[in-house]
Write an enzyme that holds these catalytic residues in place. Structure first.
Site, PDB file in Angstrom:
ATOM      1  N   ARG A 160     -18.039  52.141  57.929  1.00  0.00           N
ATOM      2  CA  ARG A 160     -18.462  50.772  58.270  1.00  0.00           C
ATOM      3  C   ARG A 160     -17.564  50.143  59.336  1.00  0.00           C
ATOM      4  O   ARG A 160     -17.274  48.947  59.316  1.00  0.00           O
ATOM      5  CB  ARG A 160     -18.469  49.858  57.036  1.00  0.00           C
ATOM      6  CG  ARG A 160     -19.462  50.180  55.993  1.00  0.00           C
ATOM      7  CD  ARG A 160     -20.915  50.116  56.481  1.00  0.00           C
ATOM      8  NE  ARG A 160     -21.735  50.743  55.480  1.00  0.00           N
ATOM      9  CZ  ARG A 160     -21.920  52.069  55.434  1.00  0.00           C
ATOM     10  NH1 ARG A 160     -21.437  52.859  56.371  1.00  0.00           N
ATOM     11  NH2 ARG A 160     -22.634  52.605  54.475  1.00  0.00           N
ATOM     12  N   SER A 239     -25.140  44.469  51.476  1.00  0.00           N
ATOM     13  CA  SER A 239     -23.899  44.533  50.687  1.00  0.00           C
ATOM     14  C   SER A 239     -22.924  43.495  51.226  1.00  0.00           C
ATOM     15  O   SER A 239     -22.616  43.505  52.418  1.00  0.00           O
ATOM     16  CB  SER A 239     -23.261  45.917  50.810  1.00  0.00           C
ATOM     17  OG  SER A 239     -24.185  46.893  50.385  1.00  0.00           O
ATOM     18  N   GLU A 338     -18.241  42.578  54.154  1.00  0.00           N
ATOM     19  CA  GLU A 338     -18.837  43.449  55.171  1.00  0.00           C
ATOM     20  C   GLU A 338     -19.476  42.630  56.296  1.00  0.00           C
ATOM     21  O   GLU A 338     -19.274  42.936  57.468  1.00  0.00           O
ATOM     22  CB  GLU A 338     -19.876  44.372  54.513  1.00  0.00           C
ATOM     23  CG  GLU A 338     -20.491  45.342  55.491  1.00  0.00           C
ATOM     24  CD  GLU A 338     -21.667  46.115  54.911  1.00  0.00           C
ATOM     25  OE1 GLU A 338     -21.460  46.893  53.977  1.00  0.00           O
ATOM     26  OE2 GLU A 338     -22.789  45.931  55.406  1.00  0.00           O
TER      27      GLU A 338
HETATM   28  C1  LIG Z   1     -31.354  43.616  52.774  1.00  0.00           C
HETATM   29  C2  LIG Z   1     -30.264  44.238  53.620  1.00  0.00           C
HETATM   30  C3  LIG Z   1     -29.910  45.562  53.430  1.00  0.00           C
HETATM   31  C4  LIG Z   1     -28.909  46.150  54.220  1.00  0.00           C
HETATM   32  N1  LIG Z   1     -28.575  47.457  53.998  1.00  0.00           N
HETATM   33  C5  LIG Z   1     -27.623  48.044  54.758  1.00  0.00           C
HETATM   34  C6  LIG Z   1     -27.275  49.425  54.547  1.00  0.00           C
HETATM   35  O1  LIG Z   1     -27.854  50.108  53.717  1.00  0.00           O
HETATM   36  N2  LIG Z   1     -26.297  49.950  55.324  1.00  0.00           N
HETATM   37  C7  LIG Z   1     -25.665  49.221  56.286  1.00  0.00           C
HETATM   38  O2  LIG Z   1     -24.785  49.782  56.956  1.00  0.00           O
HETATM   39  N3  LIG Z   1     -25.965  47.933  56.505  1.00  0.00           N
HETATM   40  C8  LIG Z   1     -26.932  47.322  55.770  1.00  0.00           C
HETATM   41  N4  LIG Z   1     -27.238  46.011  55.967  1.00  0.00           N
HETATM   42  C9  LIG Z   1     -26.505  45.234  56.973  1.00  0.00           C
HETATM   43  C10 LIG Z   1     -27.225  45.128  58.340  1.00  0.00           C
HETATM   44  O3  LIG Z   1     -28.595  45.411  58.213  1.00  0.00           O
HETATM   45  C11 LIG Z   1     -26.641  46.073  59.379  1.00  0.00           C
HETATM   46  O4  LIG Z   1     -25.281  45.801  59.558  1.00  0.00           O
HETATM   47  C12 LIG Z   1     -27.358  45.934  60.718  1.00  0.00           C
HETATM   48  O5  LIG Z   1     -26.937  46.943  61.601  1.00  0.00           O
HETATM   49  C13 LIG Z   1     -27.117  44.593  61.401  1.00  0.00           C
HETATM   50  O6  LIG Z   1     -27.998  44.512  62.509  1.00  0.00           O
HETATM   51  P1  LIG Z   1     -28.400  43.144  63.150  1.00  0.00           P
HETATM   52  O7  LIG Z   1     -29.135  43.440  64.399  1.00  0.00           O
HETATM   53  O8  LIG Z   1     -29.105  42.297  62.169  1.00  0.00           O
HETATM   54  O9  LIG Z   1     -26.989  42.528  63.502  1.00  0.00           O
HETATM   55  P2  LIG Z   1     -26.537  40.993  63.492  1.00  0.00           P
HETATM   56  O10 LIG Z   1     -26.454  40.515  62.085  1.00  0.00           O
HETATM   57  O11 LIG Z   1     -27.387  40.199  64.421  1.00  0.00           O
HETATM   58  O12 LIG Z   1     -25.083  41.140  64.078  1.00  0.00           O
HETATM   59  C14 LIG Z   1     -24.071  41.807  63.350  1.00  0.00           C
HETATM   60  C15 LIG Z   1     -22.822  41.945  64.233  1.00  0.00           C
HETATM   61  O13 LIG Z   1     -23.112  42.811  65.326  1.00  0.00           O
HETATM   62  C16 LIG Z   1     -22.955  42.115  66.567  1.00  0.00           C
HETATM   63  N5  LIG Z   1     -24.015  42.592  67.443  1.00  0.00           N
HETATM   64  C17 LIG Z   1     -25.363  42.506  67.266  1.00  0.00           C
HETATM   65  N6  LIG Z   1     -25.994  43.095  68.286  1.00  0.00           N
HETATM   66  C18 LIG Z   1     -25.039  43.559  69.128  1.00  0.00           C
HETATM   67  C19 LIG Z   1     -25.061  44.249  70.377  1.00  0.00           C
HETATM   68  N7  LIG Z   1     -26.209  44.603  70.974  1.00  0.00           N
HETATM   69  N8  LIG Z   1     -23.882  44.568  70.971  1.00  0.00           N
HETATM   70  C20 LIG Z   1     -22.696  44.239  70.391  1.00  0.00           C
HETATM   71  N9  LIG Z   1     -22.608  43.579  69.218  1.00  0.00           N
HETATM   72  C21 LIG Z   1     -23.777  43.247  68.599  1.00  0.00           C
HETATM   73  C22 LIG Z   1     -23.078  40.651  66.211  1.00  0.00           C
HETATM   74  O14 LIG Z   1     -22.419  39.812  67.158  1.00  0.00           O
HETATM   75  C23 LIG Z   1     -22.401  40.617  64.870  1.00  0.00           C
HETATM   76  O15 LIG Z   1     -21.002  40.629  65.029  1.00  0.00           O
HETATM   77  C24 LIG Z   1     -28.245  45.390  55.211  1.00  0.00           C
HETATM   78  C25 LIG Z   1     -28.619  44.042  55.399  1.00  0.00           C
HETATM   79  C26 LIG Z   1     -29.620  43.474  54.613  1.00  0.00           C
HETATM   80  C27 LIG Z   1     -30.015  42.039  54.838  1.00  0.00           C
END
Ligand SMILES: Cc1cc2nc3c(=O)[nH]c(=O)nc-3n(C[C@H](O)[C@H](O)[C@H](O)COP(=O)(O)OP(=O)(O)OC[C@H]3O[C@@H](n4cnc5c(N)ncnc54)[C@H](O)[C@@H]3O)c2cc1C
Length: 346
Positions: A160, A239, A338
């Site tokens: 992570r 998580s 996380e």
């Molecule tokens: C129901 C649920 C289940 C989940 N299950 C998992 C799982 O099984 N495993 C897991 O690892 N995670 C899980 N997650 C967490 C999440 O889905 C992941 O971390 C996902 O990759 C976040 O993507 P996002 O586009 O929504 O990022 P955001 O929430 O929009 O951003 C997260 C971080 O990344 C940065 N960011 C976003 N896009 C970029 C970019 N293009 N360049 C640089 N930085 C960027 C943002 O500034 C922020 O710091 C879960 C979340 C939810 C709500």
């Protein structure tokens, strides 16, 4: 490029929490993303990168700067090589790779958010993580003021974590490149015990690719880990705490406090042991559904902190602090959040 002033951010997050951004820019091409970042950096303007908002806890006061929503699109498959634009919806991209008969990300089905965020925390689930298949990340380097290509090794992936998370204000991910596997319609070897058990195979075996993805989706749905607007158990950031990785010394101190309980223990690099945050939370007395206020633990999973509909970020953080402090008091283990905190801290 769309620009809005004083724009609500809560609807752009899966927790549906947080105040407005002073300015919200939506970029649909790489050039627009880079131009928006350059403009903000030249003006000394604070910048928040936003993908699907599924790993963000934004403070009730909002963000006093520019939030840049990355909404680029691109799914380019050439043999087993895949290039995704940062704004592609990750879960849809996984479904398309499975449909194309390619293995490598099938156990990551149903994870919310954008492709561009997957390298940030080295997204992983059910024994697979993107570090295993990412070959290169194309990113805009805000320090150098140019677009760079980082190899897998240069991304410094670990559990992570990555170079992007370690240095959060430096890189803007534009494209992610993967090397998938053509295993004749079969999945990657099953690694995770729960998946193997559900499929009735032993770890190390391959199974039908679509069955692997469907099995993971069903397991995830049962834990509230697939987004469903009707189900408040999924109004979360997934998580909320990472699984603690304990040094040999920390693990010995932890084991001494278990009083007959057997905690999950998995080998981790450098002689460390990884245990389960969900188990610790449960055994510290915070069972599924814990809480009486507008923010509670999910009724399906102790590791998800949820907004029941009328919560504020402060409500959620109060619950998170209660859980973290309770686990520390019971087991001497410090839980670490996380999701990325914006304008707030635990
Ligand atoms: C129901 C649920 C289940 C989940 N299950 C998992 C799982 O099984 N495993 C897991 O690892 N995670 C899980 N997650 C967490 C999440 O889905 C992941 O971390 C996902 O990759 C976040 O993507 P996002 O586009 O929504 O990022 P955001 O929430 O929009 O951003 C997260 C971080 O990344 C940065 N960011 C976003 N896009 C970029 C970019 N293009 N360049 C640089 N930085 C960027 C943002 O500034 C922020 O710091 C879960 C979340 C939810 C709500």
């Amino acid at each position: 490029m769309q620009v809005l002033q004083n724009a609500p951010l809560a609807p752009l997050t899966t927790l549906r929490l947080g105040g407005p951004a002073r300015r919200l820019v939506t970029a649909t091409t790489d050039d627009e993303v880079v131009a928006a970042v350059r403009e903000a950096d030249a003006a000394g303007e604070p910048l928040l990168l936003l993908g699907g908002g599924s790993n963000l806890v934004i403070g009730d006061a909002g963000f006093d700067g520019t939030a840049l929503r990355i909404a680029t699109r691109g799914f380019d498959l050439d043999g087993t090589r895949l290039e995704l634009a940062a704004g592609e919806v990750w879960a849809d991209a996984v479904a398309r790779t499975v449909g194309a008969g390619l293995a490598g990300v099938e156990f990551l089905a149903g994870i919310p958010g954008s492709a561009g965020a997957t390298p940030v925390q080295n997204v992983g689930a059910y024994g697979q993580e993107v570090a295993e298949t990412i070959t290169e990340v194309v990113a805009y380097d805000r320090r150098a003021g140019e677009t760079v290509v980082l190899t897998n090794a240069e991304c410094a992936f670990s559990y992570r974590h990555s170079r992007f998370k370690a240095d959060p204000h430096r890189y803007v991910v534009l494209r992610v490149r993967f090397a998938l596997e053509d295993a004749a319609g079969q999945s990657s070897p099953v690694k995770y015990a729960e998946v193997a058990r559900t499929l009735g195979v032993v770890a190390g075996e391959r199974v039908d690719l679509a069955t692997a993805a469907d099995t993971v989706l069903a397991l995830r749905a049962g834990k509230g880990m697939v987004l469903d607007p009707e189900d408040h158990d999924t109004w979360s950031a997934g998580s909320f705490f990472t699984n603690p990785v304990l040094s040999a010394e920390q693990y010995a101190a932890f084991a001494a406090r278990l009083e007959g309980l057997t905690a999950p223990a998995f080998p981790a690099p450098d002689g460390c042991t990884k245990t389960s945050a969900a188990w610790l939370i449960d055994k510290a007395g915070f069972t599924k559904g814990y809480g009486t206020g507008p923010a509670t633990l999910s009724t399906k999973h102790t590791l998800a902190l949820t907004n029941r509909g009328s919560a504020t970020t402060e409500d959620l953080l109060a619950l998170a602090r209660e859980v973290r402090d309770g686990v520390r008091a019971a087991f001497g283990v410090e839980l670490v959040n996380e999701p990325v905190m914006v304008g707030v801290a635990l």
